[in-house]
Design a protein around this motif. Structure first.
Motif, PDB file in Angstrom:
ATOM      1  N   GLY A   5       0.824  -1.197   0.000  1.00 63.53           N
ATOM      2  CA  GLY A   5       0.000   0.000   0.000  1.00 63.53           C
ATOM      3  C   GLY A   5       0.858   1.248   0.000  1.00 63.53           C
ATOM      4  N   PHE A   6       0.252   2.360  -0.394  1.00 69.31           N
ATOM      5  CA  PHE A   6       0.960   3.634  -0.481  1.00 69.31           C
ATOM      6  C   PHE A   6      -0.005   4.759  -0.131  1.00 69.31           C
ATOM      7  N   GLY A   7       0.528   5.792   0.497  1.00 69.28           N
ATOM      8  CA  GLY A   7      -0.253   6.986   0.782  1.00 69.28           C
ATOM      9  C   GLY A   7       0.650   8.152   1.119  1.00 69.28           C
ATOM     10  N   GLN A   8       0.063   9.336   1.090  1.00 70.28           N
ATOM     11  CA  GLN A   8       0.802  10.557   1.379  1.00 70.28           C
ATOM     12  C   GLN A   8       0.012  11.431   2.343  1.00 70.28           C
ATOM     13  N   PHE A   9       0.714  12.385   2.973  1.00 71.87           N
ATOM     14  CA  PHE A   9       0.023  13.407   3.752  1.00 71.87           C
ATOM     15  C   PHE A   9       0.785  14.716   3.668  1.00 71.87           C
ATOM     16  N   TRP A  10       0.027  15.813   3.850  1.00 70.56           N
ATOM     17  CA  TRP A  10       0.601  17.149   3.852  1.00 70.56           C
ATOM     18  C   TRP A  10      -0.320  18.059   4.651  1.00 70.56           C
ATOM     19  N   MET A  11       0.250  19.141   5.159  1.00 70.24           N
ATOM     20  CA  MET A  11      -0.529  20.121   5.920  1.00 70.24           C
ATOM     21  C   MET A  11      -1.338  20.978   4.956  1.00 70.24           C
ATOM     22  N   THR A  12      -2.506  21.425   5.421  1.00 72.75           N
ATOM     23  CA  THR A  12      -3.347  22.322   4.635  1.00 72.75           C
ATOM     24  C   THR A  12      -3.283  23.728   5.228  1.00 72.75           C
ATOM     25  N   ASP A  13      -3.905  24.655   4.531  1.00 71.35           N
ATOM     26  CA  ASP A  13      -3.948  26.043   5.012  1.00 71.35           C
ATOM     27  C   ASP A  13      -4.773  26.189   6.289  1.00 71.35           C
ATOM     28  N   HIS A  14      -5.593  25.201   6.572  1.00 69.96           N
ATOM     29  CA  HIS A  14      -6.505  25.292   7.712  1.00 69.96           C
ATOM     30  C   HIS A  14      -5.974  24.572   8.954  1.00 69.96           C
ATOM     31  N   GLY A  15      -4.702  24.191   8.945  1.00 71.29           N
ATOM     32  CA  GLY A  15      -4.106  23.541  10.103  1.00 71.29           C
ATOM     33  C   GLY A  15      -4.439  22.074  10.241  1.00 71.29           C
ATOM     34  N   ALA A  16      -5.064  21.509   9.234  1.00 77.72           N
ATOM     35  CA  ALA A  16      -5.350  20.074   9.234  1.00 77.72           C
ATOM     36  C   ALA A  16      -4.267  19.363   8.431  1.00 77.72           C
ATOM     37  N   VAL A  17      -4.174  18.076   8.612  1.00 80.88           N
ATOM     38  CA  VAL A  17      -3.287  17.271   7.779  1.00 80.88           C
ATOM     39  C   VAL A  17      -4.187  16.497   6.812  1.00 80.88           C
ATOM     40  N   HIS A  18      -3.817  16.537   5.550  1.00 84.48           N
ATOM     41  CA  HIS A  18      -4.613  15.906   4.499  1.00 84.48           C
ATOM     42  C   HIS A  18      -3.916  14.629   4.051  1.00 84.48           C
ATOM     43  N   ILE A  19      -4.654  13.521   4.011  1.00 82.37           N
ATOM     44  CA  ILE A  19      -4.077  12.288   3.472  1.00 82.37           C
ATOM     45  C   ILE A  19      -4.646  12.069   2.078  1.00 82.37           C
ATOM     46  N   GLY A  20      -3.827  11.535   1.212  1.00 83.90           N
ATOM     47  CA  GLY A  20      -4.259  11.346  -0.151  1.00 83.90           C
ATOM     48  C   GLY A  20      -3.432  10.311  -0.879  1.00 83.90           C
ATOM     49  N   CYS A  71      -4.377   3.228   6.339  1.00 84.47           N
ATOM     50  CA  CYS A  71      -5.004   4.479   6.779  1.00 84.47           C
ATOM     51  C   CYS A  71      -4.740   4.753   8.252  1.00 84.47           C
ATOM     52  N   GLU A  72      -4.881   3.752   9.097  1.00 84.06           N
ATOM     53  CA  GLU A  72      -4.637   3.948  10.531  1.00 84.06           C
ATOM     54  C   GLU A  72      -3.205   4.388  10.788  1.00 84.06           C
ATOM     55  N   ARG A  73      -2.270   3.709  10.176  1.00 81.58           N
ATOM     56  CA  ARG A  73      -0.852   4.023  10.405  1.00 81.58           C
ATOM     57  C   ARG A  73      -0.479   5.368   9.783  1.00 81.58           C
ATOM     58  N   LEU A  74      -1.027   5.648   8.606  1.00 84.43           N
ATOM     59  CA  LEU A  74      -0.743   6.922   7.947  1.00 84.43           C
ATOM     60  C   LEU A  74      -1.323   8.084   8.757  1.00 84.43           C
ATOM     61  N   MET A  75      -2.539   7.921   9.258  1.00 82.75           N
ATOM     62  CA  MET A  75      -3.150   8.964  10.085  1.00 82.75           C
ATOM     63  C   MET A  75      -2.331   9.187  11.351  1.00 82.75           C
ATOM     64  N   ASP A  76      -1.923   8.108  12.007  1.00 88.09           N
ATOM     65  CA  ASP A  76      -1.137   8.223  13.233  1.00 88.09           C
ATOM     66  C   ASP A  76       0.179   8.946  12.965  1.00 88.09           C
ATOM     67  N   LYS A  77       0.862   8.539  11.900  1.00 89.10           N
ATOM     68  CA  LYS A  77       2.130   9.174  11.527  1.00 89.10           C
ATOM     69  C   LYS A  77       1.912  10.652  11.200  1.00 89.10           C
ATOM     70  N   ALA A  78       0.866  10.951  10.458  1.00 92.94           N
ATOM     71  CA  ALA A  78       0.568  12.328  10.060  1.00 92.94           C
ATOM     72  C   ALA A  78       0.284  13.206  11.279  1.00 92.94           C
ATOM     73  N   LEU A  79      -0.536  12.717  12.196  1.00 95.83           N
ATOM     74  CA  LEU A  79      -0.883  13.497  13.381  1.00 95.83           C
ATOM     75  C   LEU A  79       0.336  13.711  14.281  1.00 95.83           C
ATOM     76  N   ARG A  80       1.121  12.659  14.471  1.00 96.84           N
ATOM     77  CA  ARG A  80       2.299  12.777  15.338  1.00 96.84           C
ATOM     78  C   ARG A  80       3.366  13.696  14.749  1.00 96.84           C
ATOM     79  N   SER A  81       3.568  13.620  13.452  1.00104.43           N
ATOM     80  CA  SER A  81       4.660  14.400  12.857  1.00104.43           C
ATOM     81  C   SER A  81       4.273  15.849  12.568  1.00104.43           C
ATOM     82  N   THR A  82       2.999  16.144  12.477  1.00103.55           N
ATOM     83  CA  THR A  82       2.584  17.519  12.163  1.00103.55           C
ATOM     84  C   THR A  82       2.004  18.265  13.358  1.00103.55           C
ATOM     85  N   GLY A  83       1.516  17.551  14.347  1.00107.60           N
ATOM     86  CA  GLY A  83       0.847  18.198  15.478  1.00107.60           C
ATOM     87  C   GLY A  83      -0.580  18.616  15.181  1.00107.60           C
ATOM     88  N   ALA A  84      -1.074  18.262  13.995  1.00108.69           N
ATOM     89  CA  ALA A  84      -2.452  18.594  13.630  1.00108.69           C
ATOM     90  C   ALA A  84      -3.422  17.814  14.515  1.00108.69           C
TER      91      ALA A  84
END
Length: 161
Positions: free
Chosen positions: A66-81, A99-112
């Protein structure tokens, strides 16, 4: 299924490229700016988004499933795609793990504190998965073809405690 998240390697992009079989699948997965056909060598550059982090879900044999990405948005959220799962790994929980692991990684690394994503309205399997992970549709941000969804995992965790 036993799997871990790691940064993509060259062989992973070769595998991912093999999962995208036609122009429609490419556009639905990667968006209109990624041409089809594409070469696996160009895929990292084609998938580049400013401030984006890319990850692969790999099985116990270190094979990308599996593959996925994440990035911060202008609204302070992290977007997965650009979530995609190997055809061989579909239906056995790989998408949920990714999705679970990507969300966890995204939240931990961005603080969103909020995660967003987009999904095609007719992708019922993905919609069901995202709903089960706590995502809700934001109608004001959705279009005729695409639903915008958001989840606030921190609030869900606090409510469970």
């Amino acid at each position: 299924m036993e799997a871990t998240l790691r940064t993509p390697q060259t062989a992973d992009y070769e595998a991912i490229a093999s999962w995208v079989v036609d122009k429609k699948a490419c556009a639905r997965w990667a968006g209109p700016l990624v041409p089809f056909p594409f070469s696996s060598e160009n895929l990292p550059e084609l998938l580049e988004v400013e401030g984006c982090a890319s990850y692969c879900l790999v099985d116990s044999n270190n094979q990308c499933v599996g593959f996925g990405q994440f990035w911060m948005t202008d609204h302070g959220a992290v977007h997965i795609g650009r979530i995609i799962v190997s055809p061989e790994a579909r239906g056995v929980g790989a998408g949920r793990l990714l999705c679970e692991r990507l969300m966890d990684k995204a939240l931990r690394s961005t603080g969103a504190h909020m995660v967003t994503l987009r999904v095609y309205r007719d992708n019922h399997t993905a919609r069901s998965l995202y709903s089960s992970l706590g995502f809700v549709v934001v109608n004001s941000e959705s279009t005729g073809d695409i639903l915008f969804m958001r989840a606030m995992p921190d609030k869900a965790r606090k409510a469970d405690a």
